[in-house]
Design an enzyme around this catalytic site. Structure first.
Site, PDB file in Angstrom:
ATOM      1  CB  CYS A  65     -16.962   8.831   3.394  1.00  0.00           C
ATOM      2  SG  CYS A  65     -18.189   9.213   4.670  1.00  0.00           S
TER       3      CYS A  65
ATOM      4  CD  GLU B 276      12.347 -15.800   6.055  1.00  0.00           C
ATOM      5  OE1 GLU B 276      11.102 -15.900   6.011  1.00  0.00           O
ATOM      6  OE2 GLU B 276      12.981 -15.325   7.012  1.00  0.00           O
TER       7      GLU B 276
ATOM      8  CB  VAL C 112      -0.952  -0.006   1.230  1.00  0.00           C
ATOM      9  CG1 VAL C 112      -1.887  -1.206   1.202  1.00  0.00           C
ATOM     10  CG2 VAL C 112      -0.174   0.036   2.551  1.00  0.00           C
ATOM     11  CG  ASP C 113       5.157   0.673  -0.370  1.00  0.00           C
ATOM     12  OD1 ASP C 113       4.898   0.782  -1.585  1.00  0.00           O
ATOM     13  OD2 ASP C 113       5.939  -0.196   0.075  1.00  0.00           O
TER      14      ASP C 113
ATOM     15  CG  HIS D  47      -3.849  -6.274   0.096  1.00  0.00           C
ATOM     16  ND1 HIS D  47      -2.805  -7.045   0.570  1.00  0.00           N
ATOM     17  CD2 HIS D  47      -4.831  -7.164  -0.230  1.00  0.00           C
ATOM     18  CE1 HIS D  47      -3.140  -8.330   0.516  1.00  0.00           C
ATOM     19  NE2 HIS D  47      -4.350  -8.420   0.029  1.00  0.00           N
TER      20      HIS D  47
ATOM     21  CB  SER E 158       4.899 -14.334   3.847  1.00  0.00           C
ATOM     22  OG  SER E 158       3.668 -13.638   3.955  1.00  0.00           O
TER      23      SER E 158
ATOM     24  N   GLY F 270       8.933 -11.253  -3.000  1.00  0.00           N
ATOM     25  CA  GLY F 270       8.920 -10.645  -1.667  1.00  0.00           C
ATOM     26  C   GLY F 270       7.595 -10.737  -0.940  1.00  0.00           C
TER      27      GLY F 270
ATOM     28  CB  CYS G  95     -16.132  12.628   5.477  1.00  0.00           C
ATOM     29  SG  CYS G  95     -16.880  12.798   3.846  1.00  0.00           S
TER      30      CYS G  95
HETATM   31  C1  BJW Z   1      12.099 -10.401   0.993  1.00  0.00           C
HETATM   32  C2  BJW Z   1      13.024  -9.409   1.306  1.00  0.00           C
HETATM   33  C3  BJW Z   1      13.848  -8.980   0.260  1.00  0.00           C
HETATM   34  C4  BJW Z   1      11.864  -9.794   3.078  1.00  0.00           C
HETATM   35  N1  BJW Z   1      13.741  -9.537  -0.946  1.00  0.00           N
HETATM   36  N2  BJW Z   1      12.028 -10.952  -0.209  1.00  0.00           N
HETATM   37  C5  BJW Z   1      -8.187 -18.966   3.829  1.00  0.00           C
HETATM   38  C6  BJW Z   1      -7.850 -19.499   5.067  1.00  0.00           C
HETATM   39  C7  BJW Z   1      -7.817 -18.707   6.226  1.00  0.00           C
HETATM   40  C8  BJW Z   1      -8.119 -17.372   6.159  1.00  0.00           C
HETATM   41  C9  BJW Z   1      -8.442 -16.860   4.937  1.00  0.00           C
HETATM   42  C10 BJW Z   1      -8.495 -17.645   3.791  1.00  0.00           C
HETATM   43  N3  BJW Z   1      -8.852 -16.860   2.757  1.00  0.00           N
HETATM   44  C11 BJW Z   1      -8.987 -15.596   3.217  1.00  0.00           C
HETATM   45  C12 BJW Z   1      -8.759 -15.585   4.529  1.00  0.00           C
HETATM   46  C13 BJW Z   1      -8.772 -14.412   5.444  1.00  0.00           C
HETATM   47  C14 BJW Z   1      -7.596 -13.484   5.222  1.00  0.00           C
HETATM   48  C15 BJW Z   1      -6.297 -14.281   5.188  1.00  0.00           C
HETATM   49  O1  BJW Z   1      -5.716 -14.531   4.166  1.00  0.00           O
HETATM   50  N4  BJW Z   1      -5.791 -14.645   6.352  1.00  0.00           N
HETATM   51  C16 BJW Z   1      -4.535 -15.399   6.420  1.00  0.00           C
HETATM   52  C17 BJW Z   1      -3.515 -14.565   7.204  1.00  0.00           C
HETATM   53  C18 BJW Z   1      -4.797 -16.745   6.996  1.00  0.00           C
HETATM   54  N5  BJW Z   1      -7.788 -12.728   3.996  1.00  0.00           N
HETATM   55  C19 BJW Z   1      -8.577 -11.688   3.942  1.00  0.00           C
HETATM   56  O2  BJW Z   1      -9.245 -11.338   4.897  1.00  0.00           O
HETATM   57  C20 BJW Z   1      -8.667 -10.948   2.630  1.00  0.00           C
HETATM   58  N6  BJW Z   1     -10.015 -10.765   2.261  1.00  0.00           N
HETATM   59  C21 BJW Z   1     -10.808 -11.767   1.952  1.00  0.00           C
HETATM   60  O3  BJW Z   1     -10.412 -12.912   1.881  1.00  0.00           O
HETATM   61  O4  BJW Z   1     -12.096 -11.389   1.684  1.00  0.00           O
HETATM   62  C22 BJW Z   1     -13.080 -12.409   1.480  1.00  0.00           C
HETATM   63  C23 BJW Z   1     -14.435 -11.738   1.467  1.00  0.00           C
HETATM   64  C24 BJW Z   1     -15.260 -11.938   0.386  1.00  0.00           C
HETATM   65  C25 BJW Z   1     -16.526 -11.322   0.385  1.00  0.00           C
HETATM   66  C26 BJW Z   1     -16.906 -10.517   1.450  1.00  0.00           C
HETATM   67  C27 BJW Z   1     -16.074 -10.310   2.521  1.00  0.00           C
HETATM   68  C28 BJW Z   1     -14.811 -10.926   2.539  1.00  0.00           C
HETATM   69  C29 BJW Z   1      -8.072  -9.542   2.775  1.00  0.00           C
HETATM   70  C30 BJW Z   1      -6.642  -9.552   3.160  1.00  0.00           C
HETATM   71  C31 BJW Z   1      -6.175  -8.127   3.447  1.00  0.00           C
HETATM   72  C32 BJW Z   1      -4.714  -8.087   3.901  1.00  0.00           C
HETATM   73  N7  BJW Z   1      -4.425  -6.789   4.411  1.00  0.00           N
HETATM   74  C33 BJW Z   1      -3.049  -6.476   4.788  1.00  0.00           C
HETATM   75  C34 BJW Z   1      -3.036  -5.046   5.407  1.00  0.00           C
HETATM   76  C35 BJW Z   1      -3.152  -3.987   4.308  1.00  0.00           C
HETATM   77  C36 BJW Z   1      -3.251  -2.621   4.880  1.00  0.00           C
HETATM   78  C37 BJW Z   1      -2.028  -2.176   5.656  1.00  0.00           C
HETATM   79  O5  BJW Z   1      -0.880  -2.245   5.178  1.00  0.00           O
HETATM   80  O6  BJW Z   1      -2.228  -1.721   6.776  1.00  0.00           O
HETATM   81  O7  BJW Z   1      -2.191  -6.540   3.651  1.00  0.00           O
HETATM   82  S1  BJW Z   1      -2.328  -7.625   5.932  1.00  0.00           S
HETATM   83  C38 BJW Z   1      -0.707  -7.594   5.242  1.00  0.00           C
HETATM   84  O8  BJW Z   1      -0.398  -8.882   4.675  1.00  0.00           O
HETATM   85  C39 BJW Z   1      -0.796  -6.602   4.055  1.00  0.00           C
HETATM   86  C40 BJW Z   1       0.023  -7.315   3.015  1.00  0.00           C
HETATM   87  O9  BJW Z   1      -0.298  -6.829   1.732  1.00  0.00           O
HETATM   88  C41 BJW Z   1      -0.337  -8.752   3.243  1.00  0.00           C
HETATM   89  C42 BJW Z   1       0.669  -9.737   2.680  1.00  0.00           C
HETATM   90  O10 BJW Z   1       1.898  -9.585   3.298  1.00  0.00           O
HETATM   91  P1  BJW Z   1       3.256  -9.736   2.458  1.00  0.00           P
HETATM   92  O11 BJW Z   1       3.354  -8.638   1.470  1.00  0.00           O
HETATM   93  O12 BJW Z   1       3.363 -11.113   1.947  1.00  0.00           O
HETATM   94  O13 BJW Z   1       4.333  -9.418   3.586  1.00  0.00           O
HETATM   95  P2  BJW Z   1       4.984 -10.397   4.676  1.00  0.00           P
HETATM   96  O14 BJW Z   1       5.592  -9.553   5.718  1.00  0.00           O
HETATM   97  O15 BJW Z   1       4.021 -11.430   5.114  1.00  0.00           O
HETATM   98  O16 BJW Z   1       6.119 -11.155   3.875  1.00  0.00           O
HETATM   99  C43 BJW Z   1       7.272 -10.486   3.399  1.00  0.00           C
HETATM  100  C44 BJW Z   1       8.078 -11.493   2.620  1.00  0.00           C
HETATM  101  O17 BJW Z   1       9.159 -10.818   2.043  1.00  0.00           O
HETATM  102  C45 BJW Z   1       8.648 -12.631   3.481  1.00  0.00           C
HETATM  103  O18 BJW Z   1       8.383 -13.863   2.833  1.00  0.00           O
HETATM  104  C46 BJW Z   1      10.161 -12.351   3.503  1.00  0.00           C
HETATM  105  O19 BJW Z   1      10.937 -13.537   3.511  1.00  0.00           O
HETATM  106  C47 BJW Z   1      10.327 -11.605   2.216  1.00  0.00           C
HETATM  107  N8  BJW Z   1      11.447 -10.667   2.152  1.00  0.00           N
HETATM  108  N9  BJW Z   1      12.928  -9.078   2.625  1.00  0.00           N
HETATM  109  C48 BJW Z   1      12.869 -10.541  -1.130  1.00  0.00           C
HETATM  110  N10 BJW Z   1      14.822  -8.017   0.481  1.00  0.00           N
END
Ligand code: BJW
Length: 247
Positions: free
Chosen positions: A127, A219, A103-104, A119, A193, A191, A152
């Site tokens: 709002c 990783e 989101v950055d 995301h 997880s 990058g 808002c």
């Molecule tokens: C490097 C590095 C370098 C480091 N080079 N690599 C199935 C099972 C269970 C639960 C669910 C499911 N399906 C859906 C869900 C629920 C949930 C979910 O997935 N939960 C899981 C955690 C289990 N999903 C949701 O709720 C989603 N919505 C949804 O499913 O809606 C359904 C629906 C339908 C109809 C009506 C209503 C609902 C929405 C998910 C929203 C995620 N939001 C966030 C916050 C965004 C806002 C904010 O920033 O504040 O998004 S959470 C956070 O995680 C953020 C990220 O985009 C997201 C992913 O994280 P990311 O980018 O992978 O980061 P990290 O830190 O996890 O990993 C970093 C990686 O980089 C690591 O692997 C490092 O090794 C690596 N790395 N340095 C290369 N230099």
């Protein structure tokens, strides 16, 4: 490693359809904290107390203090080599798509156009009451907000950040654009997880559509074994290495 990079570079042709999915690891070299892993945001803060609609309903002040602080931090960060290579590819390859979970806004600042923001964006607001006078979502880059929580301008109700919280659906228009870009020759997931759904399913969906799927991560992830190629290393080094082989 070198021969793996050569093999990948040899697959990339001027007319290749390339789709990249990025996660927080791409911005790590810019000094932006990731969510999981060492130093990750969720090591200090609980997702359910900050990144859910229920958390916002309970304590909008707390949630906005957190987002306001992140906006201040981000406003001082710069895109890194990984963002820059991706931007160069977006200009060079006519069939290029970038989907980011971040989101950055750093991909846009590096010069990549038409980013699919899976995301949402921390630089947008909407709002909370969905008042009929305001657009669905709009850009607001004020840092810091003079008043927390921000209000808002149309109904004086609460504003919320324009990001996707846990339990919220992905914007249907974003899903539609994403679906189209899964039809590609090469799908790189960089990058992330690969634990947050539905984003985590995209590489598998692209593979099912016939794409050659590649992961770049420092990783292993739950996806590493099921994709065609897993490159272990930092995005800000691996992408420039691939780019050097393409030149
Ligand atoms: C490097 C590095 C370098 C480091 N080079 N690599 C199935 C099972 C269970 C639960 C669910 C499911 N399906 C859906 C869900 C629920 C949930 C979910 O997935 N939960 C899981 C955690 C289990 N999903 C949701 O709720 C989603 N919505 C949804 O499913 O809606 C359904 C629906 C339908 C109809 C009506 C209503 C609902 C929405 C998910 C929203 C995620 N939001 C966030 C916050 C965004 C806002 C904010 O920033 O504040 O998004 S959470 C956070 O995680 C953020 C990220 O985009 C997201 C992913 O994280 P990311 O980018 O992978 O980061 P990290 O830190 O996890 O990993 C970093 C990686 O980089 C690591 O692997 C490092 O090794 C690596 N790395 N340095 C290369 N230099």
């Amino acid at each position: 490693m070198r021969h793996l990079l050569h093999d990948l570079a040899a697959r990339i042709r001027p007319d290749s359809r390339i789709t990249i999915l990025t996660g927080a690891g791409v911005s790590a070299a810019s000094g932006v904290p990731t969510f999981r892993g060492p130093g990750g945001i969720w090591r200090t803060y609980k997702p359910e107390s900050l990144a859910t609609p229920a958390a916002f309903e309970r304590d909008p002040q707390l949630v906005w203090e957190w987002y306001n602080w992140r906006r201040e931090v981000l406003s001082q960060k710069q895109p890194n080599e990984a963002h820059r290579v991706i931007a160069a590819w977006s200009r060079r390859y006519p069939n290029f798509s970038l989907i980011t979970q971040n989101v950055d806004g750093l991909h846009e600042r590096a010069g990549t156009p038409n980013v699919v923001r899976f995301h949402g964006s921390i630089w947008e607001v909407r709002c909370w009451n969905r008042c009929p006078h305001s657009p669905v979502q709009w850009s607001d880059t004020t840092v810091p907000f003079p008043q927390i929580p921000p209000r808002c301008p149309h109904c004086d109700g609460l504003l919320r950040p324009g990001v996707v919280w846990f339990g919220e659906p992905i914007n249907p228009a974003v899903l539609q654009r994403t679906q189209k870009s899964l039809n590609c020759d090469i799908f790189l997931t960089v990058g992330t997880s690969a634990v947050v759904y539905p984003a985590a399913s995209l590489a598998h969906a692209a593979k099912a559509c016939g794409a050659y799927t590649v992961e770049i991560n420092i990783e292993t992830t739950p996806s590493s074994n099921s994709l065609d190629l897993a490159l272990a290393g930092p995005a800000e080094e691996m992408l420039p290495s691939i780019e050097a082989l393409l030149a």
